[in-house]
Design an enzyme around this catalytic site. Sequence first.
Site, PDB file in Angstrom:
ATOM      1  N   LYS A 114      -3.274   2.486  -1.358  1.00  0.00           N
ATOM      2  CA  LYS A 114      -1.781   1.448  -2.147  1.00  0.00           C
ATOM      3  C   LYS A 114      -1.286   1.426  -2.739  1.00  0.00           C
ATOM      4  O   LYS A 114      -1.695   1.887  -4.312  1.00  0.00           O
ATOM      5  CB  LYS A 114      -2.684  -0.164  -2.064  1.00  0.00           C
ATOM      6  CG  LYS A 114      -1.621  -1.334  -2.069  1.00  0.00           C
ATOM      7  CD  LYS A 114      -2.696  -2.701  -2.002  1.00  0.00           C
ATOM      8  CE  LYS A 114      -1.880  -3.506  -2.336  1.00  0.00           C
ATOM      9  NZ  LYS A 114      -1.982  -5.213  -2.692  1.00  0.00           N
ATOM     10  N   LYS A 142       3.872 -15.544  -6.400  1.00  0.00           N
ATOM     11  CA  LYS A 142       2.950 -15.954  -6.637  1.00  0.00           C
ATOM     12  C   LYS A 142       3.261 -16.837  -8.206  1.00  0.00           C
ATOM     13  O   LYS A 142       4.166 -16.741  -9.083  1.00  0.00           O
ATOM     14  CB  LYS A 142       1.782 -14.823  -7.571  1.00  0.00           C
ATOM     15  CG  LYS A 142       1.757 -13.386  -6.385  1.00  0.00           C
ATOM     16  CD  LYS A 142       1.100 -12.177  -7.243  1.00  0.00           C
ATOM     17  CE  LYS A 142       0.648 -11.798  -5.568  1.00  0.00           C
ATOM     18  NZ  LYS A 142      -0.935 -12.181  -4.999  1.00  0.00           N
ATOM     19  N   ASP A 151       2.927 -12.330   1.510  1.00  0.00           N
ATOM     20  CA  ASP A 151       2.113 -11.302   0.031  1.00  0.00           C
ATOM     21  C   ASP A 151       0.350 -10.619   0.557  1.00  0.00           C
ATOM     22  O   ASP A 151       0.022 -10.486  -0.343  1.00  0.00           O
ATOM     23  CB  ASP A 151       1.188 -12.609  -0.736  1.00  0.00           C
ATOM     24  CG  ASP A 151       0.919 -12.488  -2.067  1.00  0.00           C
ATOM     25  OD1 ASP A 151       0.950 -11.275  -2.154  1.00  0.00           O
ATOM     26  OD2 ASP A 151       0.065 -13.684  -3.148  1.00  0.00           O
ATOM     27  N   GLU A 153       0.151  -8.250   2.064  1.00  0.00           N
ATOM     28  CA  GLU A 153       1.602  -7.024   1.651  1.00  0.00           C
ATOM     29  C   GLU A 153       0.831  -5.723   2.664  1.00  0.00           C
ATOM     30  O   GLU A 153       1.292  -4.712   2.230  1.00  0.00           O
ATOM     31  CB  GLU A 153       2.518  -6.737   1.124  1.00  0.00           C
ATOM     32  CG  GLU A 153       2.571  -6.295  -0.130  1.00  0.00           C
ATOM     33  CD  GLU A 153       1.229  -7.194  -1.064  1.00  0.00           C
ATOM     34  OE1 GLU A 153       1.097  -8.165  -0.853  1.00  0.00           O
ATOM     35  OE2 GLU A 153       0.700  -6.543  -1.936  1.00  0.00           O
ATOM     36  N   ARG A 165      -1.828  -4.799   3.540  1.00  0.00           N
ATOM     37  CA  ARG A 165      -2.458  -4.361   4.495  1.00  0.00           C
ATOM     38  C   ARG A 165      -1.263  -3.411   5.459  1.00  0.00           C
ATOM     39  O   ARG A 165      -1.500  -2.623   6.346  1.00  0.00           O
ATOM     40  CB  ARG A 165      -3.269  -4.874   5.120  1.00  0.00           C
ATOM     41  CG  ARG A 165      -2.618  -6.455   5.288  1.00  0.00           C
ATOM     42  CD  ARG A 165      -3.321  -7.941   5.768  1.00  0.00           C
ATOM     43  NE  ARG A 165      -4.193  -8.084   4.587  1.00  0.00           N
ATOM     44  CZ  ARG A 165      -4.214  -9.470   4.695  1.00  0.00           C
ATOM     45  NH1 ARG A 165      -5.015  -9.982   5.608  1.00  0.00           N
ATOM     46  NH2 ARG A 165      -4.647  -9.785   3.129  1.00  0.00           N
TER      47      ARG A 165
END
Length: 469
Positions: free
Chosen positions: A234, A246, A316, A318, A320
């Site tokens: 990732k 966030k 959020d 994101e 995956r």
Amino acid sequence: MSAEWRLTPQRASDVDAVVVPVWAGELPAELSPAFLAGSGFSGAAGQTLHLPGDPVTVLLGCGPRAAYGPDTARTAAARLARGVGGYRRLAVQAPDADLRPLVEGYLLGGYRFSGYFTAAPRVDQRIDLVAEDTPEARAALATGLRVGGAVLLARDLVNEPGEALTPPEFAERALKISSDSGLECEVWDAKRISHERLGGLLGVSRGSLVPPRLVRLRYRPAEPAARRIALVGKGVTYDAGGLALKPNAELATMKADMAGAATVLATMSTLGALNCPIAVDGWLPLTENMPNADPIRVGDVLRMRSGATVEVRHPDAEGRLILADALALAGETGPDAIIDLATLTDAAAVALGRRITAVMGTDEALSEAVRAAGRRAGEQFWPLPLPEEYRTQLTSRVADLVNYTIGVRHGTALLAGLFLREFVPPGIPWAHLDIQGTALSDTDDGEWVPGGTGVGVRTLVELLVSGGH
Ligand code: BES
Ligand code: MN
Ligand code: ZN
């Protein structure tokens, strides 16, 4: 700090300090018990006692002789490194013939991210390992420097500010590191990513003013390989949460959301030098997750590389989305196994804390091979399940899948794992390492220093160089 390492069977006469290993319960008889009691030095692993003289003698506690092994050696050397950085010429008497964990530990414990201090303290050290000069000792020193150096490379990338290490900049570094270490490296820009229909990566990157990249790395051994493993990392160079911005306390650590990609790049940079016998592919989807430009809305539907559609329920979640495309790409090339690393869910960190990485997957033998390699390399992993009965929580009313289940607070590491599984072709063994808890350290002890940890590098190198699973 940089260092020149040498093997010296006899200690050179021009050193500033000499490190002498001491076993707990076997303290040197020439030191008075009263002095030792006053110093608090007991020989516990990593304790040091500096005795004045020319050279200075540094006693290094190595714990009880019977309990000594690679993990103690690494910890002792890591603690040592913090107190002897000021000696320009250092000699270290090796406690035993296994030099590698000593070298690794010294590099890990002595590391500081200092690139942005205007007056960075910089001491170029010469470190003499006082040990027999054998081919094994030379190889152990070289391997320790390689592997330790790769962990530090991963740490440097993780610690780099988000503004400095954007997806295009990460890709530039990947090209440079690849050319230095004999890897093939291909970089896909936004146009190519769009042409390849990586809907997850494109979707996440739409909120960002800097373009995404996909980096494809290839390592091939000199002899044709019997096996090929794909690594996926990732690479969210900054995760602001997208439209679901966030709070500041979380934003503070989100430059580290590319730790998986950093670990894959750093791991692969060692394979040539360590004569890894198997072929390895690396897939790094790189993007920011920002609320600027044209961010994905909640409710938007993305068409992924695999052809599946995903309703975005949470901008959020994101990681995956971009991993799904990279897993699909990796799967299309038919490797013998796929391993992904991702700072994916807070839940994994809540479950296992800051020292143990969660492993999920579809193949018991692969997960166990990762865990066993971790034990040999000094990193800890623990399995989490992918419960079939939770799969229904991924269903959407408008698309094939949701990226997030509204209202579900529990088991979110497992739901993320189940989501990823949808994009791994059936039949290819797959392991998913959620490194959210372990990619960053907030403590300063032993091999752990505050900031990026480079977690996974040692384990993956061990797994791959020893031939896979
Ligand atoms: N990169 C984060 C993981 C994370 C979360 C790190 C919280 C530190 C604190 C990941 O992309 C993420 O946001 N995960 C969330 C998803 C959720 C908000 C939909 C998680 O699982 O906590
Ligand atoms: Mn996120
Ligand atoms: Zn993220």
